[in-house]
Design an enzyme around this catalytic site. Structure first.
Site, short mmCIF file in Angstrom:
data_model
loop_
_atom_site.label_atom_id
_atom_site.label_comp_id
_atom_site.label_asym_id
_atom_site.label_seq_id
_atom_site.Cartn_x
_atom_site.Cartn_y
_atom_site.Cartn_z
N TYR A 137 2.41 -6.76 -8.99
CA TYR A 137 1.02 -6.26 -9.05
C TYR A 137 0.58 -6.04 -10.46
CZ TYR A 137 -2.11 -2.53 -8.02
OH TYR A 137 -3.24 -1.86 -7.78
N ASN A 142 -8.53 -12.57 7.28
CA ASN A 142 -7.62 -12.89 6.30
C ASN A 142 -8.20 -13.41 5.08
OD1 ASN A 142 -5.47 -13.19 4.60
ND2 ASN A 142 -4.02 -13.75 6.11
N SER A 157 -0.99 -9.52 -11.41
CA SER A 157 -1.99 -9.73 -10.86
C SER A 157 -3.28 -9.00 -11.32
CB SER A 157 -1.71 -9.55 -9.34
OG SER A 157 -1.90 -8.12 -8.93
N LYS A 158 -3.08 -7.64 -11.36
CA LYS A 158 -4.25 -6.99 -12.30
C LYS A 158 -4.50 -7.18 -13.42
CE LYS A 158 -5.19 -4.82 -8.47
NZ LYS A 158 -6.48 -5.01 -7.63
N ASN A 204 -12.47 -5.70 -3.62
CA ASN A 204 -11.73 -4.51 -3.73
C ASN A 204 -10.47 -5.02 -2.82
OD1 ASN A 204 -11.02 -1.53 -3.52
ND2 ASN A 204 -11.36 -2.48 -1.34
N ILE A 240 -5.00 6.96 -7.61
CA ILE A 240 -5.97 7.52 -6.86
C ILE A 240 -5.34 7.75 -5.23
CG2 ILE A 240 -8.30 6.96 -5.58
CD1 ILE A 240 -8.30 6.87 -8.78
N SER A 262 -7.03 -2.22 -11.99
CA SER A 262 -6.13 -1.05 -11.65
C SER A 262 -5.64 -0.69 -13.37
CB SER A 262 -4.83 -1.48 -11.16
OG SER A 262 -3.75 -0.44 -11.24
#
Length: 275
Positions: free
Chosen positions: A169, A78, A172-173, A105, A202, A156
């Site tokens: 999300y 983790n 965060s990106k 990644n 994707i 992203s």
């Protein structure tokens, strides 16, 4: 056609040769990470593959062995745990004595907007998508400095464009985009290059893991035909190709950049017609 394909494979391998290079990839048990591992294996790299799912990671190791003769080091754990991050880097150096490429990644996605999200969701997403990247990069930098290596962060389209319903999300990106630029400037004097890829839609398991049902996911992919200029979602191999390029000497004068792998989505905007 077969002759052309073979020639391309040979030329491609000559263009990017990672023989003697050690590459650490997180989130390597599925999706973009798994495909990137196979690409690096094909190009001769020594691989360290990190992921949570031991069974899935074993399958990726087998796929890599089909492409090259180098046996990857698979490490399960983790990335939110500081002890595991330190152990991951330590295991890499103990096995291969150096580190040339870090591919950050690993990431998770969850649905949620400002009206129905929670601090728990925020913490979960930022712990994986941001804190673990910050921590692993920090631990890896001394070794990357020795090899004048490279870092490729997987961001992203959500980091460069705004979308409702995936608030934490997207945040965060966006952080990863800024992290990439800042660290690139900090490590440039050491000749360590830092870049990112920002994929559009994707075909990977991430959306379904994030809460989309099978039916909703099919609809989501169908919508991608309209939201991407090239009229389709992308494939993991297309992102993997970009990652290997940014990690290679073919991109030797590129740092601090984020390369959109999104079929032109970043360049699009809605058009409103007057009635």
């Amino acid at each position: 056609m077969q002759v052309i394909s073979c020639c391309f494979t040979v030329c491609h391998s000559r263009m990017m040769n990672f023989a003697g290079k050690v590459v650490l990839i997180t989130g390597a048990s599925s999706g973009i990470g798994a495909e990137t591992a196979v690409h690096f294996a094909r190009l001769g790299a020594d691989l360290v593959l990190a992921g949570r799912n031991a069974g899935a990671l074993t399958k990726v190791v087998d796929a890599c062995l089909e492409q090259g003769k180098r046996t990857p080091l698979a490490v399960t754990g983790n990335l939110e745990e500081d002890k595991h991050v330190k152990s991951l880097v330590k295991s890499t150096i103990e096995r291969f004595k150096k580190l040339d490429v870090l591919v950050n990644n690993a990431g998770i996605l969850e649905m949620g907007n400002i009206e129905n999200t929670s601090l728990e969701q925020y913490d979960r997403i930022f712990d994986v998508n941001v804190r673990s990247v910050y921590n692993l990069t920090m631990q890896a930098v001394p070794h990357l400095t020795k090899t004048k290596g490279t870092i490729v962060n997987v961001s992203s389209i959500c980091g460069v464009r705004s979308f409702p319903g995936v608030l934490a999300y997207c945040m965060s990106k966006a952080t990863i985009e800024q992290f990439t630029r800042c660290v690139a400037l900090e490590l440039a004097p050491n000749q360590v290059r830092v870049n990112a890829v920002s994929p559009g839609v994707i075909v990977t398991p991430i959306q379904k893991r994030g809460g989309l049902s099978d039916t909703a996911y099919v609809h989501f992919l169908e919508e991608a035909k309209a939201t991407h200029a090239l009229g389709r979602p992308g494939e993991v191999s297309e992102v993997a190709e970009a990652i290997t390029f940014l990690a290679s000497e073919k991109s030797s004068f590129i740092t601090g950049d984020s390369l959109p792998i999104d079929g032109g989505r970043h360049a699009m905007c809605p058009r409103v017609y007057a009635s």
